[in-house]
Design a protein around this motif. Structure first.
Motif, PDB file in Angstrom:
ATOM      1  N   MET A 129       0.507  -1.241  -0.071  1.00 44.15           N
ATOM      2  CA  MET A 129      -0.472   0.113   0.386  1.00 44.15           C
ATOM      3  C   MET A 129       0.920   2.001   0.168  1.00 44.15           C
ATOM      4  O   MET A 129       0.740   2.377   0.090  1.00 44.15           O
ATOM      5  N   GLY A 130       1.588   1.624   0.505  1.00 45.34           N
ATOM      6  CA  GLY A 130       2.803   2.487   0.688  1.00 45.34           C
ATOM      7  C   GLY A 130       2.163   3.375   1.193  1.00 45.34           C
ATOM      8  O   GLY A 130       2.448   4.723   0.464  1.00 45.34           O
ATOM      9  N   LEU A 131       1.731   3.216   2.339  1.00 44.43           N
ATOM     10  CA  LEU A 131       1.171   5.059   2.986  1.00 44.43           C
ATOM     11  C   LEU A 131       0.472   5.852   2.368  1.00 44.43           C
ATOM     12  O   LEU A 131       0.204   6.606   1.985  1.00 44.43           O
ATOM     13  N   GLY A 132       0.166   5.120   0.584  1.00 46.70           N
ATOM     14  CA  GLY A 132      -0.713   5.610   0.248  1.00 46.70           C
ATOM     15  C   GLY A 132      -0.390   6.878  -0.416  1.00 46.70           C
ATOM     16  O   GLY A 132      -0.920   7.401  -1.637  1.00 46.70           O
ATOM     17  N   THR A 133       0.860   7.007  -1.102  1.00 49.92           N
ATOM     18  CA  THR A 133       1.405   7.383  -2.017  1.00 49.92           C
ATOM     19  C   THR A 133       2.578   7.180  -2.787  1.00 49.92           C
ATOM     20  O   THR A 133       2.814   7.015  -3.929  1.00 49.92           O
ATOM     21  N   ASP A 134       2.778   5.835  -2.405  1.00 51.98           N
ATOM     22  CA  ASP A 134       3.696   5.101  -3.288  1.00 51.98           C
ATOM     23  C   ASP A 134       3.274   3.013  -3.370  1.00 51.98           C
ATOM     24  O   ASP A 134       4.078   1.971  -3.003  1.00 51.98           O
ATOM     25  N   ALA A 135       2.142   3.320  -3.537  1.00 56.28           N
ATOM     26  CA  ALA A 135       1.604   2.313  -3.905  1.00 56.28           C
ATOM     27  C   ALA A 135       2.189   1.076  -5.144  1.00 56.28           C
ATOM     28  O   ALA A 135       2.758   1.447  -6.155  1.00 56.28           O
TER      29      ALA A 135
END
Length: 414
Positions: free
Chosen positions: A279-285
């Motif tokens: 999921m990348g914290l919502g920035t690097d998915a």
């Protein structure tokens, strides 16, 4: 003679002539009729007003009633007139009728409820079927007897004597390997249980261990070690995974993001070949396709368009894009402006970096930021192939890490 007073003598006046008595039509006798001879018709003479005819004299007026002193005067003659109702009286009458109708309906409902609870609607049949109402039902690892035991509704019980929603929630906890459970009533005497089996499709790392998930992200079980052969979902903040419940994250924004990502992966037919999701914290998915291509998504903006471009390049149905032996990093997160979307492919090996789960109080506003880190990673690779979405006449990408090929085209963003 002269001295004597004269005496006045009264002479009797003339007597009036006797008058014939008045003829009374009611009391006058019928004159006697002469006898008729043999074979002759008898003629009768009846007086005027005889039997069968109305009397000629006027009826006597009814005696008047004495007026009471100080009383209300009543009309002496003429027919009685009906008093006209006022608007207030009409309004009160309508309100009274409405209340009577309402009370009557309530009474009927109460009688129907009592009859349905005590006499009518007894459970005679319990049926287990598929979601499309076909039988026999596909129950997965369970038997129909196990499903009926979890339902716990005996025969001859009232059909409305239990809550269908509560029974459904209890069965989901007892039978976690059923993806969908629906408890329905079918009048007049049948309880229907509709089921769909669940399969182990994903796994997610949590504080309590590894949660085994179904296609709809339902928690099937929780185990300490990572299962083999299941694609992992990392970067999630999972709060207390419970078998039989849907996967619950610590933030509402992340729950919406993972649900939208899974929906688009299944819609583009990429979920079956996906081996990892971060999921990348919502920035690097990103997600890994077939264990050989890392697809950078960046933020979750325009997710449907990004995955449609990725599906076009990865599945390569036309044979002009990425082949079955290509390995590298595909970046579909770049967006130049409102009308142009850019993607790049860097052949070579890639690293699967696992991001940390977000804190419980993190907000979902970070999902709207840009993915500059993924663009830098794809641009730094040697022998990269940079292009916007290719058209049908573009050259196929190179399958080796050392070779390079350039593809250029543009397509308006949808």
């Amino acid at each position: 003679m002269t001295n004597k007073k004269k005496r006045t003598v009264r002479r009797p006046g003339e007597k009036p002539a006797p008058q014939a008595p008045l003829f009374d039509q009611q009391t006058a006798p019928i004159p006697r009729q002469p006898r008729r001879g043999a074979g002759e018709m008898q003629q009768m003479t009846l007086p005027l007003g005889a039997a069968g005819m109305e009397p000629l004299h006027a009826p006597e007026p009814a005696p008047r009633r004495r007026k009471k002193a100080g009383g209300r005067k009543r009309p002496e003659s003429g027919p009685a007139r009906r008093r006209q109702m006022t608007r207030g009286e009409m309004r009160r009458r309508r309100r009274r009728r409405r209340w009577l109708a309402f009370l009557f309906v309530v009474f009927l409902m109460a009688v129907g409820f009592i009859l349905s609870v005590t006499v009518l609607f007894k459970v005679k049949h319990i049926v287990v079927e598929n979601l499309d109402k076909t039988t026999p039902a596909s129950t997965g690892i369970y038997t129909e007897n196990a499903i009926l035991g979890a339902l716990a509704v005996p025969l001859e019980e009232n059909l409305f004597g239990f809550s269908a929603a509560e029974k459904q929630a209890e069965m989901e906890l007892q039978l976690p390997y059923l993806e969908t459970i629906r408890v329905r009533r079918r009048l007049p005497d049948t309880v229907v249980v509709q089921v769909a089996p669940a399969t182990e499709s994903w796994c997610a790392k949590t504080d309590a261990g590894w949660a085994i998930l179904s296609d709809g992200l339902k928690v099937l079980k929780v185990q300490p070690d990572q299962p083999a052969g299941l694609p992992a979902i990392t970067g999630l903040g999972v709060s207390e995974p419970t078998a039989g419940r849907r996967l619950s994250t610590t933030t509402q924004a992340q729950s919406e993001q993972i649900a939208g990502l899974m929906e688009q992966l299944y819609a583009q037919d990429l979920a079956g070949s996906c081996t990892r999701i971060d999921m990348g914290l919502g920035t690097d998915a990103y997600f890994v396709y077939d264990g050989r291509i890392k697809v950078l998504l960046g933020t979750f903006n325009n997710l449907d368009y990004k995955l449609s471009v990725a599906a076009l390049l990865l599945k390569n149905e036309s044979g002009e894009y990425l082949g079955p032996t290509d390995r590298g990093t595909l970046d579909v997160s770049s967006q130049l402006d409102d009308s142009i979307h850019r993607f790049t492919f860097a052949p070579g090996s890639f690293e699967q970096e696992e991001s940390e789960p977000p804190p419980p109080d993190s907000s979902g506003s970070a999902s709207g930021s840009t993915a500059s880190g993924s663009e830098a990673a794809s641009g730094a690779a040697s022998g990269s192939a940079s292009a916007s979405q290719p058209t049908s006449d573009s050259a196929p990408a190179s399958g080796s890490a050392s070779g390079s090929a350039s593809q250029s085209a543009s397509q308006p963003e949808q």
